[in-house]
Design a protein around this motif. Structure first.
Motif, PDB file in Angstrom:
ATOM      1  N   TYR A 239       3.758 -29.299 -26.201  1.00  0.00           N
ATOM      2  CA  TYR A 239       2.819 -29.201 -25.088  1.00  0.00           C
ATOM      3  C   TYR A 239       1.502 -29.920 -25.400  1.00  0.00           C
ATOM      4  CZ  TYR A 239       5.823 -25.610 -22.963  1.00  0.00           C
ATOM      5  OH  TYR A 239       6.857 -24.930 -22.397  1.00  0.00           O
ATOM      6  N   VAL A 240       1.013 -29.746 -26.627  1.00  0.00           N
ATOM      7  CA  VAL A 240      -0.256 -30.381 -27.010  1.00  0.00           C
ATOM      8  C   VAL A 240      -0.128 -31.895 -26.948  1.00  0.00           C
ATOM      9  CG1 VAL A 240      -1.914 -30.727 -28.881  1.00  0.00           C
ATOM     10  CG2 VAL A 240      -1.014 -28.437 -28.433  1.00  0.00           C
ATOM     11  N   ILE A 241       0.946 -32.437 -27.515  1.00  0.00           N
ATOM     12  CA  ILE A 241       1.143 -33.885 -27.524  1.00  0.00           C
ATOM     13  C   ILE A 241       1.296 -34.416 -26.099  1.00  0.00           C
ATOM     14  CG2 ILE A 241       2.648 -35.748 -28.284  1.00  0.00           C
ATOM     15  CD1 ILE A 241       0.972 -34.463 -30.496  1.00  0.00           C
ATOM     16  N   GLN A 242       2.031 -33.690 -25.243  1.00  0.00           N
ATOM     17  CA  GLN A 242       2.246 -34.141 -23.866  1.00  0.00           C
ATOM     18  C   GLN A 242       0.957 -34.108 -23.043  1.00  0.00           C
ATOM     19  OE1 GLN A 242       6.252 -31.832 -23.227  1.00  0.00           O
ATOM     20  NE2 GLN A 242       6.070 -33.350 -21.593  1.00  0.00           N
ATOM     21  N   MET A 243       0.091 -33.162 -23.314  1.00  0.00           N
ATOM     22  CA  MET A 243      -1.119 -33.003 -22.505  1.00  0.00           C
ATOM     23  C   MET A 243      -2.359 -33.631 -23.136  1.00  0.00           C
ATOM     24  SD  MET A 243      -0.629 -29.106 -21.063  1.00  0.00           S
ATOM     25  CE  MET A 243      -2.203 -29.147 -20.203  1.00  0.00           C
ATOM     26  N   LEU A 244      -2.176 -34.258 -24.304  1.00  0.00           N
ATOM     27  CA  LEU A 244      -3.336 -34.778 -25.036  1.00  0.00           C
ATOM     28  C   LEU A 244      -4.090 -35.856 -24.250  1.00  0.00           C
ATOM     29  CD1 LEU A 244      -4.760 -34.344 -27.743  1.00  0.00           C
ATOM     30  CD2 LEU A 244      -3.416 -36.224 -28.688  1.00  0.00           C
ATOM     31  N   GLN A 245      -3.388 -36.644 -23.440  1.00  0.00           N
ATOM     32  CA  GLN A 245      -4.039 -37.719 -22.683  1.00  0.00           C
ATOM     33  C   GLN A 245      -4.307 -37.328 -21.225  1.00  0.00           C
ATOM     34  OE1 GLN A 245      -5.092 -40.250 -24.358  1.00  0.00           O
ATOM     35  NE2 GLN A 245      -3.986 -39.694 -26.246  1.00  0.00           N
ATOM     36  N   ILE A 246      -4.069 -36.054 -20.894  1.00  0.00           N
ATOM     37  CA  ILE A 246      -4.305 -35.589 -19.521  1.00  0.00           C
ATOM     38  C   ILE A 246      -5.660 -34.880 -19.462  1.00  0.00           C
ATOM     39  CG2 ILE A 246      -3.456 -34.087 -17.671  1.00  0.00           C
ATOM     40  CD1 ILE A 246      -0.657 -34.411 -18.801  1.00  0.00           C
ATOM     41  N   ASP A 247      -6.548 -35.364 -18.625  1.00  0.00           N
ATOM     42  CA  ASP A 247      -7.910 -34.829 -18.545  1.00  0.00           C
ATOM     43  C   ASP A 247      -8.092 -33.785 -17.450  1.00  0.00           C
ATOM     44  OD1 ASP A 247      -8.787 -36.433 -20.656  1.00  0.00           O
ATOM     45  OD2 ASP A 247      -9.139 -38.130 -19.301  1.00  0.00           O
ATOM     46  N   VAL A 248      -7.070 -33.577 -16.625  1.00  0.00           N
ATOM     47  CA  VAL A 248      -7.192 -32.616 -15.517  1.00  0.00           C
ATOM     48  C   VAL A 248      -6.335 -31.389 -15.818  1.00  0.00           C
ATOM     49  CG1 VAL A 248      -7.696 -34.381 -13.808  1.00  0.00           C
ATOM     50  CG2 VAL A 248      -5.309 -33.736 -14.258  1.00  0.00           C
ATOM     51  N   PRO A 249      -6.692 -30.241 -15.235  1.00  0.00           N
ATOM     52  CA  PRO A 249      -5.890 -29.035 -15.462  1.00  0.00           C
ATOM     53  C   PRO A 249      -4.462 -29.200 -14.943  1.00  0.00           C
ATOM     54  CG  PRO A 249      -8.036 -28.484 -14.524  1.00  0.00           C
ATOM     55  CD  PRO A 249      -7.899 -29.968 -14.420  1.00  0.00           C
ATOM     56  N   VAL A 250      -3.512 -28.571 -15.638  1.00  0.00           N
ATOM     57  CA  VAL A 250      -2.096 -28.595 -15.249  1.00  0.00           C
ATOM     58  C   VAL A 250      -1.705 -27.192 -14.791  1.00  0.00           C
ATOM     59  CG1 VAL A 250       0.275 -28.966 -16.034  1.00  0.00           C
ATOM     60  CG2 VAL A 250      -1.566 -30.457 -16.853  1.00  0.00           C
ATOM     61  N   ALA A 251      -1.074 -27.089 -13.633  1.00  0.00           N
ATOM     62  CA  ALA A 251      -0.684 -25.793 -13.087  1.00  0.00           C
ATOM     63  C   ALA A 251       0.325 -25.104 -14.008  1.00  0.00           C
ATOM     64  CB  ALA A 251      -0.093 -25.969 -11.697  1.00  0.00           C
ATOM     65  N   ALA A 252       0.183 -23.790 -14.136  1.00  0.00           N
ATOM     66  CA  ALA A 252       1.086 -23.020 -14.990  1.00  0.00           C
ATOM     67  C   ALA A 252       2.529 -23.151 -14.521  1.00  0.00           C
ATOM     68  CB  ALA A 252       0.662 -21.549 -15.001  1.00  0.00           C
TER      69      ALA A 252
ATOM     70  N   ARG B  39      -8.488 -23.365  -6.913  1.00  0.00           N
ATOM     71  CA  ARG B  39      -8.889 -22.915  -5.577  1.00  0.00           C
ATOM     72  C   ARG B  39      -7.793 -22.127  -4.869  1.00  0.00           C
ATOM     73  NH1 ARG B  39     -11.868 -28.378  -3.237  1.00  0.00           N
ATOM     74  NH2 ARG B  39     -13.593 -28.444  -4.777  1.00  0.00           N
ATOM     75  N   LYS B  40      -6.556 -22.416  -5.211  1.00  0.00           N
ATOM     76  CA  LYS B  40      -5.431 -21.709  -4.591  1.00  0.00           C
ATOM     77  C   LYS B  40      -5.125 -20.405  -5.320  1.00  0.00           C
ATOM     78  CE  LYS B  40      -3.252 -26.014  -3.056  1.00  0.00           C
ATOM     79  NZ  LYS B  40      -2.022 -26.849  -3.138  1.00  0.00           N
ATOM     80  N   ASN B  41      -6.026 -20.037  -6.217  1.00  0.00           N
ATOM     81  CA  ASN B  41      -5.865 -18.801  -6.999  1.00  0.00           C
ATOM     82  C   ASN B  41      -4.625 -18.850  -7.893  1.00  0.00           C
ATOM     83  OD1 ASN B  41      -7.074 -16.362  -7.722  1.00  0.00           O
ATOM     84  ND2 ASN B  41      -5.710 -15.167  -6.418  1.00  0.00           N
ATOM     85  N   GLU B  42      -4.286 -20.063  -8.355  1.00  0.00           N
ATOM     86  CA  GLU B  42      -3.157 -20.236  -9.252  1.00  0.00           C
ATOM     87  C   GLU B  42      -3.660 -20.575 -10.657  1.00  0.00           C
ATOM     88  OE1 GLU B  42      -0.571 -23.166  -7.640  1.00  0.00           O
ATOM     89  OE2 GLU B  42       0.179 -21.865  -6.034  1.00  0.00           O
ATOM     90  N   LYS B  43      -2.954 -20.085 -11.646  1.00  0.00           N
ATOM     91  CA  LYS B  43      -3.361 -20.272 -13.047  1.00  0.00           C
ATOM     92  C   LYS B  43      -3.117 -21.719 -13.481  1.00  0.00           C
ATOM     93  CE  LYS B  43      -2.352 -16.856 -15.709  1.00  0.00           C
ATOM     94  NZ  LYS B  43      -1.576 -15.930 -16.586  1.00  0.00           N
ATOM     95  N   THR B  44      -4.083 -22.267 -14.238  1.00  0.00           N
ATOM     96  CA  THR B  44      -3.946 -23.634 -14.763  1.00  0.00           C
ATOM     97  C   THR B  44      -4.313 -23.649 -16.247  1.00  0.00           C
ATOM     98  OG1 THR B  44      -6.247 -24.238 -14.242  1.00  0.00           O
ATOM     99  CG2 THR B  44      -4.574 -24.631 -12.528  1.00  0.00           C
ATOM    100  N   TYR B  45      -3.876 -24.725 -16.924  1.00  0.00           N
ATOM    101  CA  TYR B  45      -4.197 -24.902 -18.346  1.00  0.00           C
ATOM    102  C   TYR B  45      -4.704 -26.316 -18.577  1.00  0.00           C
ATOM    103  CZ  TYR B  45      -1.429 -20.664 -18.988  1.00  0.00           C
ATOM    104  OH  TYR B  45      -0.942 -19.381 -18.910  1.00  0.00           O
ATOM    105  N   LYS B  46      -5.656 -26.404 -19.512  1.00  0.00           N
ATOM    106  CA  LYS B  46      -6.227 -27.695 -19.869  1.00  0.00           C
ATOM    107  C   LYS B  46      -6.519 -27.704 -21.366  1.00  0.00           C
ATOM    108  CE  LYS B  46     -10.234 -30.664 -18.930  1.00  0.00           C
ATOM    109  NZ  LYS B  46     -11.539 -30.762 -18.218  1.00  0.00           N
TER     110      LYS B  46
END
Length: 451
Positions: A47-60, A94-101
């Motif tokens: 997960y860390v390697i996949q999201m390392l270049q993503i600067d925006v939150p990713v939905a759970a 805003r949609k009250n959904e959990k995200t990770y960054k």
């Protein structure tokens, strides 16, 4: 009295418990970020390697789609670990959904390390300055020997071949739970201390390091700086020499304590002094499970309760004495027997039947280790039966204490009761304790002096 269990946690558990500001400070160091990455479960690393270049939150919900249905439990464990370590920052959109960054500080440091590489604060010394460096085999033998000497000092100082001047900071680690000492008397092992001796070497080391860091604030040392230096140390090369002059005063005091534990070897030359990391030091950034490779066992137990230990170690002999009757010792063989009396003595010292059986199984000689079971069933069953004989319900007159004004007073009262062998039970979270009636006057006097 409930069994006292010693849980050996690794560095990452210590890191996860740190305040957010200190964690972000740690993550400014690229090597710390890599150490964190090494320690993660495989799925969390992915997960860390996949999201390392993503600067925006990713939905759970999107993150859950990255795994197959049968991997949901591993997914939750991975995400929870990342959130605990603040590698992932959890939020609600805003949609009250959990995200990770990915934590921006962690992200920048790891990106920089992966793209540009990194250099440690110190380089190894050239071979023309350092002479006669130990081989890797000799260094591993030294680390094990140093650790055994260290433990032998605790069990039986008279059996140690050489005196070991344990620093006050390390002695405090042992005095917190493993040792108790009355005025002008030699320190004695507590129930937790006896249990500690039956743990495997890596578990013992993690426990000591954890406690060493836990009480660092009492010594005026920032826990974040201590963890940072130790994790940095894990990236040094085993067997290479590094100059002591490159260390700060704070780091020099730490390196002396680590030498006592066998994590580094100190050497002195004509043109300076240096330290040499051992395998124990380079394992500091790994998890307990990753660093615990199976060592060759040495114990054979027969159906007639005879014990044969193929070892030259004095420490092994003293550990066997904890639960068996050692009859004689040859240069490479210890012969003894497990008896009802020897086990009763072990149970009175707080050692459990399961701990004894586990120790024998983990240290079974290669000739018997592959057998199923490697320890005769009649022996393991009898050990547990003899323990059950002592575990019948007994009524004991006691006093119950609560509403302590502070944690320091609570811990002091526990230590007071423990010194008189009268602490029956304690709840450190709620600050409750129960002591024997005959010890109550001493605890009462202690509490009066605190007012």
């Amino acid at each position: 009295m409930p069994e006292v269990r010693i849980i050996a946690k690794n560095f990452m558990d210590m890191v996860a418990s740190m305040p957010a500001m200190k964690l972000d400070k740690l993550y400014e160091n690229g090597f710390i970020c890599e150490a964190i990455l090494r320690s993660l479960p495989p799925l969390a690393k992915k997960y860390v390697i996949q999201m390392l270049q993503i600067d925006v939150p990713v939905a759970a919900k999107l993150l859950e789609e990255w795994v197959l249905p049968d991997g949901v439990s591993k997914h939750r464990v991975a995400v929870d670990r990342l959130v605990q370590l603040r590698v992932f920052l959890e939020a609600v959109d805003r949609k009250n959904e959990k995200t990770y960054k990915v934590n921006p500080t962690y992200q920048r440091s790891l990106q920089k390390l992966l793209v540009q590489g990194g250099t440690l604060p110190r380089e190894s010394m050239p071979s023309n300055i350092t002479v006669r460096l130990p081989t890797l085999e000799n260094l591993e033998a030294y680390a094990l020997e140093q650790w055994e000497w260290f433990l032998l000092q605790l069990i039986s100082p008279a059996q140690a071949d050489k005196p070991l001047n344990i620093s006050s900071s390390l002695m405090k680690v042992f005095q917190r739970r493993l040792l108790s000492q009355r005025d002008k008397e030699a320190p004695k092992l507590t129930e937790s201390g006896f249990q500690f001796l039956l743990m495997d070497t890596n578990a013992q080391l993690w426990y000591i390091i954890r406690e060493y860091i836990s009480n660092s604030e009492e010594r005026g040392v920032d826990a974040a700086d201590l963890i940072s230096f130790m994790l940095e140390l894990s990236f040094h090369v085993i067997g290479e020499a590094y100059s002591i002059s490159t260390l700060t005063d704070f780091q020099r005091s730490i390196i002396n304590d680590l030498a006592d534990l066998g994590l580094v070897k100190l050497q002195q030359g004509r043109k300076g002094s240096w330290f040499i990391p051992t395998k124990l030091a380079t394992n500091l950034s790994m998890s307990l499970a990753d660093s615990s490779s199976r060592k060759q066992g040495f114990v054979v137990v027969e159906t007639n309760f005879r014990v044969y230990a193929y070892s030259t170690s004095k420490l092994h002999c003293e550990i066997l004495r904890l639960f068996s009757r050692v009859e004689y010792q040859l240069p490479n063989l210890i012969v003894g027997a497990i008896t009802k009396e020897s086990l009763y003595n072990a149970f009175e010292n707080g050692i459990t039947a399961d701990q004894i059986v586990t120790f024998i199984q983990q240290n079974a000689h290669p000739r018997v280790a592959e057998r199923i079971p490697c320890v005769p069933e009649n022996v393991t069953d009898q050990i547990r039966l003899w323990e059950a004989d002592l575990n019948r319900v007994e009524m004991t007159d006691a006093y119950y204490y609560d509403e302590f004004p502070s944690r320091d007073v609570f811990e002091g009262a526990c230590d007071c009761a423990r010194e008189w062998n009268g602490l029956l039970w304690e709840d450190s979270k709620k600050m409750h304790m129960v002591v024997k009636t005959e010890v109550h006057p001493y605890v009462r006097d202690f509490l009066r002096r605190q007012k």
